[in-house]
Design an enzyme around this catalytic site. Structure first.
Site, PDB file in Angstrom:
ATOM      1  N   ASP A 103       3.143  16.033  23.591  1.00 17.31           N
ATOM      2  CA  ASP A 103       3.053  14.973  22.598  1.00 17.31           C
ATOM      3  C   ASP A 103       2.318  15.129  21.278  1.00 17.31           C
ATOM      4  O   ASP A 103       2.327  14.413  20.369  1.00 17.31           O
ATOM      5  CB  ASP A 103       2.802  13.567  23.304  1.00 17.31           C
ATOM      6  CG  ASP A 103       0.904  13.432  23.616  1.00 17.31           C
ATOM      7  OD1 ASP A 103       0.206  12.819  22.925  1.00 17.31           O
ATOM      8  OD2 ASP A 103       0.366  14.531  24.135  1.00 17.31           O
TER       9      ASP A 103
ATOM     10  N   ASP B 170       2.064  19.002  29.287  1.00 15.16           N
ATOM     11  CA  ASP B 170       0.722  18.207  28.969  1.00 15.16           C
ATOM     12  C   ASP B 170       0.832  17.003  30.039  1.00 15.16           C
ATOM     13  O   ASP B 170       1.805  16.868  30.513  1.00 15.16           O
ATOM     14  CB  ASP B 170       0.731  17.875  27.499  1.00 15.16           C
ATOM     15  CG  ASP B 170      -0.274  17.088  27.226  1.00 15.16           C
ATOM     16  OD1 ASP B 170      -1.490  17.224  27.442  1.00 15.16           O
ATOM     17  OD2 ASP B 170       0.081  15.817  26.656  1.00 15.16           O
TER      18      ASP B 170
ATOM     19  N   ASP C 255      -1.653  13.624  29.335  1.00 10.49           N
ATOM     20  CA  ASP C 255      -1.728  12.497  28.655  1.00 10.49           C
ATOM     21  C   ASP C 255      -1.035  12.282  27.772  1.00 10.49           C
ATOM     22  O   ASP C 255      -0.712  13.199  26.668  1.00 10.49           O
ATOM     23  CB  ASP C 255      -3.334  12.328  28.460  1.00 10.49           C
ATOM     24  CG  ASP C 255      -4.296  12.611  29.450  1.00 10.49           C
ATOM     25  OD1 ASP C 255      -3.897  12.147  30.619  1.00 10.49           O
ATOM     26  OD2 ASP C 255      -5.212  13.417  29.341  1.00 10.49           O
TER      27      ASP C 255
END
Length: 252
Positions: A196, A21, A23
């Site tokens: 995250d 991922d 961001d």
């Protein structure tokens, strides 16, 4: 915290590829976003002659409106649409030049305040030199996510990039994961996913049989996520990966 392994069977064998991922995984999102939104709001106050509180409220309402209208799609994250709608909420009708100006101000300020987490670049370079494939699955439109990757100097660190704009859906929907797997051409059981978000990244990847690694904030334990590994430090993950504990990876 330190690196926590919840399912050693999944992560003691070397992957053929790792999907990341972007961001809040490769860098912290909140600080650059706060600075960028403040810069855009300040410019809107000057250009529109409106009270700061009204601008802030209008942009917040615009974000909700756009997300409700578009659902979980790449364009639902568009700052251009947020600013267009916000200006309209303020009763100024559509102001194309100002809308474009605010969007450029937002992203220029955002990138100026971005910083990779320690160890990210070194880990990616080590993966490349070890022949481990790499890819990105990220929400939002392709142009800005491409700009972020180039800004960080990571454009030669990934074999493939999949955005939700290209896939036609945000994570955790199936389409972005399926597209990344197809591009890599690798059995999902031989892929790791690092992200995250417990739902978008971890729950989204799990049905494919992908091993999942959750990056969490320091001193925070993400309970009940179903991830195979938790970590808060890419340098520590790097050391683990190349420690000789992962079968098939040469110790460094």
């Amino acid at each position: 915290m330190t690196l926590r392994i919840h399912n050693s069977d999944k992560v003691l064998r070397a992957p053929q590829a790792i999907i990341f991922d972007t961001d809040n995984t490769l860098y912290a999102y909140d600080h650059p976003h706060t600075q960028a939104l403040a810069a855009a709001e300040s410019k809107a106050v000057r250009l529109l002659g409106v009270d700061p509180g009204e601008v802030r409220n209008a942009f917040a309402q615009a974000r909700e409106d756009v997300k409700r209208q578009l659902g979980k799609t790449a364009s639902s994250h568009s700052r251009l649409l947020y600013f267009q709608r916000g200006i309209e909420i303020l009763g100024r009708k559509t102001q194309l030049v100002i809308t474009l100006d605010l969007e450029q101000t937002y992203w220029r300020t955002f990138l100026a305040h971005c910083e990779l987490f320690p160890g990210v670049r070194e880990f990616l370079l080590a993966l490349r030199s070890s022949g481990i494939g790499t890819a990105i699955i990220t929400d939002l439109t392709s142009q800005i996510q491409f700009r972020k990757i180039i800004y960080f100097g990571l454009d030669d660190c990934f074999d493939y990039v999949v955005t939700s704009e290209e896939a036609g859906a945000d994570k955790p929907q199936e389409a972005p994961f399926r597209l990344a797997i197809d591009k890599l051409g690798i059995d999902p059981a031989q892929i790791w996913m690092i992200g995250d978000h417990p739902v978008n990244d971890i729950a989204g990847a799990r049905p494919f049989g992908i091993s999942t690694l959750l990056r969490v904030d320091r001193s925070h334990e993400a309970k009940g996520t179903g991830c195979d590994v938790e970590f808060d430090d890419f340098t520590e993950l790097h050391h683990y990966f190349f420690s000789g504990k992962v079968d098939g990876i040469q110790k460094r």
